[in-house]
Motif scaffolding. Structure first.
Motif, mmCIF file in Angstrom:
data_model
loop_
_atom_site.group_PDB
_atom_site.id
_atom_site.type_symbol
_atom_site.label_atom_id
_atom_site.label_comp_id
_atom_site.label_asym_id
_atom_site.label_seq_id
_atom_site.Cartn_x
_atom_site.Cartn_y
_atom_site.Cartn_z
ATOM 1 N N ALA A 8 0.819 -1.199 0.000
ATOM 2 C CA ALA A 8 0.000 0.000 0.000
ATOM 3 C C ALA A 8 0.859 1.259 0.000
ATOM 4 C CB ALA A 8 -0.936 0.008 1.212
ATOM 5 N N ILE A 9 1.986 1.222 0.697
ATOM 6 C CA ILE A 9 2.890 2.375 0.720
ATOM 7 C C ILE A 9 3.393 2.676 -0.686
ATOM 8 C CG2 ILE A 9 5.210 3.094 1.460
ATOM 9 C CD1 ILE A 9 4.585 1.834 4.162
ATOM 10 N N GLU A 10 3.614 1.635 -1.491
ATOM 11 C CA GLU A 10 4.049 1.841 -2.864
ATOM 12 C C GLU A 10 2.945 2.493 -3.693
ATOM 13 O OE1 GLU A 10 5.222 -2.022 -4.085
ATOM 14 O OE2 GLU A 10 7.029 -2.056 -2.836
ATOM 15 N N ARG A 11 1.692 2.329 -3.272
ATOM 16 C CA ARG A 11 0.573 2.971 -3.960
ATOM 17 C C ARG A 11 0.150 4.230 -3.217
ATOM 18 N NH1 ARG A 11 -3.915 0.682 -3.518
ATOM 19 N NH2 ARG A 11 -3.519 -0.861 -1.930
ATOM 20 N N ARG A 12 1.096 4.905 -2.621
ATOM 21 C CA ARG A 12 0.909 6.059 -1.754
ATOM 22 C C ARG A 12 -0.211 6.993 -2.249
ATOM 23 N NH1 ARG A 12 4.357 7.987 1.618
ATOM 24 N NH2 ARG A 12 6.029 6.770 0.706
ATOM 25 N N GLY A 13 -1.105 7.378 -1.318
ATOM 26 C CA GLY A 13 -2.120 8.367 -1.627
ATOM 27 C C GLY A 13 -3.445 7.788 -2.083
ATOM 28 N N PHE A 14 -3.495 6.469 -2.411
ATOM 29 C CA PHE A 14 -4.719 5.878 -2.921
ATOM 30 C C PHE A 14 -5.534 5.194 -1.832
ATOM 31 C CE2 PHE A 14 -1.899 6.147 -6.566
ATOM 32 C CZ PHE A 14 -2.728 6.749 -7.514
ATOM 33 N N VAL A 15 -5.019 5.146 -0.630
ATOM 34 C CA VAL A 15 -5.705 4.486 0.477
ATOM 35 C C VAL A 15 -6.320 5.553 1.373
ATOM 36 C CG1 VAL A 15 -5.462 2.851 2.374
ATOM 37 C CG2 VAL A 15 -3.968 2.654 0.375
ATOM 38 N N ARG A 16 -7.630 5.470 1.596
ATOM 39 C CA ARG A 16 -8.336 6.501 2.359
ATOM 40 C C ARG A 16 -9.392 5.839 3.241
ATOM 41 N NH1 ARG A 16 -9.351 11.954 2.122
ATOM 42 N NH2 ARG A 16 -7.893 12.131 0.384
ATOM 43 N N LEU A 184 -4.733 1.064 6.979
ATOM 44 C CA LEU A 184 -4.892 -0.364 6.692
ATOM 45 C C LEU A 184 -5.260 -1.152 7.942
ATOM 46 C CD1 LEU A 184 -1.960 -0.991 4.210
ATOM 47 C CD2 LEU A 184 -4.386 -0.954 3.699
ATOM 48 N N LYS A 185 -4.679 -0.784 9.067
ATOM 49 C CA LYS A 185 -5.012 -1.475 10.317
ATOM 50 C C LYS A 185 -6.479 -1.223 10.688
ATOM 51 C CE LYS A 185 -3.534 -2.171 15.098
ATOM 52 N NZ LYS A 185 -4.916 -2.195 15.613
ATOM 53 N N LYS A 186 -6.943 0.015 10.498
ATOM 54 C CA LYS A 186 -8.340 0.333 10.775
ATOM 55 C C LYS A 186 -9.267 -0.479 9.876
ATOM 56 C CE LYS A 186 -8.343 3.782 13.859
ATOM 57 N NZ LYS A 186 -9.226 3.913 15.026
ATOM 58 N N GLU A 187 -8.898 -0.582 8.596
ATOM 59 C CA GLU A 187 -9.719 -1.357 7.663
ATOM 60 C C GLU A 187 -9.768 -2.829 8.069
ATOM 61 O OE1 GLU A 187 -7.896 -0.527 3.913
ATOM 62 O OE2 GLU A 187 -9.337 1.076 3.451
ATOM 63 N N ALA A 188 -8.631 -3.377 8.460
ATOM 64 C CA ALA A 188 -8.577 -4.782 8.877
ATOM 65 C C ALA A 188 -9.399 -5.004 10.143
ATOM 66 C CB ALA A 188 -7.120 -5.204 9.105
ATOM 67 N N ARG A 191 -13.053 -5.070 9.191
ATOM 68 C CA ARG A 191 -13.435 -6.332 8.552
ATOM 69 C C ARG A 191 -13.607 -7.440 9.582
ATOM 70 N NH1 ARG A 191 -9.751 -4.668 4.462
ATOM 71 N NH2 ARG A 191 -8.077 -5.876 5.432
ATOM 72 N N ARG A 192 -12.709 -7.485 10.565
ATOM 73 C CA ARG A 192 -12.831 -8.488 11.618
ATOM 74 C C ARG A 192 -14.106 -8.276 12.435
ATOM 75 N NH1 ARG A 192 -7.080 -8.134 11.807
ATOM 76 N NH2 ARG A 192 -7.158 -6.414 13.309
ATOM 77 N N ARG A 193 -14.414 -7.019 12.704
ATOM 78 C CA ARG A 193 -15.627 -6.718 13.477
ATOM 79 C C ARG A 193 -16.875 -7.177 12.726
ATOM 80 N NH1 ARG A 193 -19.663 -3.174 14.033
ATOM 81 N NH2 ARG A 193 -19.128 -2.174 12.057
ATOM 82 N N ARG A 194 -16.908 -6.927 11.424
ATOM 83 C CA ARG A 194 -18.062 -7.334 10.621
ATOM 84 C C ARG A 194 -18.175 -8.845 10.532
ATOM 85 N NH1 ARG A 194 -17.517 -3.045 5.559
ATOM 86 N NH2 ARG A 194 -18.121 -1.176 6.727
ATOM 87 N N SER A 195 -17.024 -9.509 10.444
ATOM 88 C CA SER A 195 -17.031 -10.976 10.382
ATOM 89 C C SER A 195 -17.606 -11.573 11.655
ATOM 90 C CB SER A 195 -15.610 -11.498 10.149
ATOM 91 O OG SER A 195 -15.112 -11.095 8.905
ATOM 92 N N LYS A 196 -17.243 -11.005 12.794
ATOM 93 C CA LYS A 196 -17.761 -11.491 14.079
ATOM 94 C C LYS A 196 -19.261 -11.298 14.168
ATOM 95 C CE LYS A 196 -13.536 -10.872 16.803
ATOM 96 N NZ LYS A 196 -12.888 -10.121 17.929
ATOM 97 N N LEU A 197 -19.758 -10.164 13.646
ATOM 98 C CA LEU A 197 -21.193 -9.913 13.668
ATOM 99 C C LEU A 197 -21.950 -10.911 12.806
ATOM 100 C CD1 LEU A 197 -21.308 -5.989 13.468
ATOM 101 C CD2 LEU A 197 -21.789 -7.442 15.458
ATOM 102 N N LYS A 198 -21.352 -11.286 11.668
ATOM 103 C CA LYS A 198 -21.998 -12.262 10.781
ATOM 104 C C LYS A 198 -22.076 -13.624 11.450
ATOM 105 C CE LYS A 198 -20.780 -10.117 6.364
ATOM 106 N NZ LYS A 198 -19.997 -10.269 5.107
ATOM 107 N N VAL A 199 -21.010 -13.997 12.164
ATOM 108 C CA VAL A 199 -20.973 -15.294 12.854
ATOM 109 C C VAL A 199 -22.074 -15.378 13.887
ATOM 110 C CG1 VAL A 199 -19.622 -16.741 14.415
ATOM 111 C CG2 VAL A 199 -18.524 -15.666 12.435
#
Length: 200
Positions: A8-16, A184-188, A191-199
């Motif tokens: 993601a760092i190599e794609r700098r600026g595209f992650v928001r 990226l950590k926030k996004e991950a 995703r984990r939070r949503r997965s737990k809710l689905k379970v």
């Protein structure tokens, strides 16, 4: 540094991401900006100490990985030292900046810039000195930013009726990398939070 973070760092600026952070700003003096080659004299204050630690950690990750293979005991010792340093950094920050009283706000954040709500409009092209405190790591970043848009929002928000977008100017490369990894950590985590809710 994790592989997906490097990529993601190599794609700098595209992650928001939409995030909650502590943010404050003031109008900057263009003469100071030009005379200091776009660098801030406050860059090494206690506000930024956790960000400086994070930048050093990123540089030392290959060495740390090698130590983990060769001497787990030494790595454990170094981790304990890191923990002590982080405790001291938190204490220095809280003593100087009174963390409890700093308000948080919703922003849209990337390595290239951010947007946030304000009480008063800001003119396009205005140079700001911007202070960002990422949560929950308490990594502080101080940088310059240019106002690229300012618009009045229509959601009955009487206290902060304007949305301002800024583009970072001469942000340290290490700070931009830190923002990307934070996003990226926030996004991950989300995703984990949503997965737990689905379970459930």
């Amino acid at each position: 540094m994790e592989a997906h973070c490097k990529e993601a760092i190599e794609r700098r600026g595209f992650v928001r991401i939409d995030d909650t952070i502590v943010l404050k700003y003031r109008k900057a003096d263009m003469n100071d900006f030009q005379n200091n080659d776009g660098r801030l004299s406050a860059d090494m204050s206690s506000f930024t100490i956790k960000a400086r630690f994070a930048a050093i950690d990123q540089k030392l990750r290959p060495v740390r990985h090698s130590l983990e293979q060769r001497s787990p005991e030494l790595l454990t010792y170094l981790n304990a030292i890191d923990e002590k340093l982080n405790l001291l950094a938190d204490l220095a920050f809280e003593t100087e900046h009174d963390l409890i009283d700093l308000p948080t706000q919703e922003v849209s954040l990337s390595a290239g810039g951010t947007s946030f709500l304000t009480q008063k409009p800001l003119e396009l092209g205005t140079l700001l000195e911007l202070w960002l405190l990422l949560l929950p790591s308490h990594a502080g970043i101080i940088t310059y930013a240019n106002v690229i848009y300012c618009k009045k929002i229509n959601d009955n928000n009487q206290l902060y009726p304007y949305k301002v977008g800024v583009e970072f100017k001469n942000i340290r490369e290490e700070d931009a990398d830190l923002i990307i990894c934070h996003v990226l950590k926030k996004e991950a985590d989300e995703r984990r939070r949503r997965s737990k809710l689905k379970v459930r």
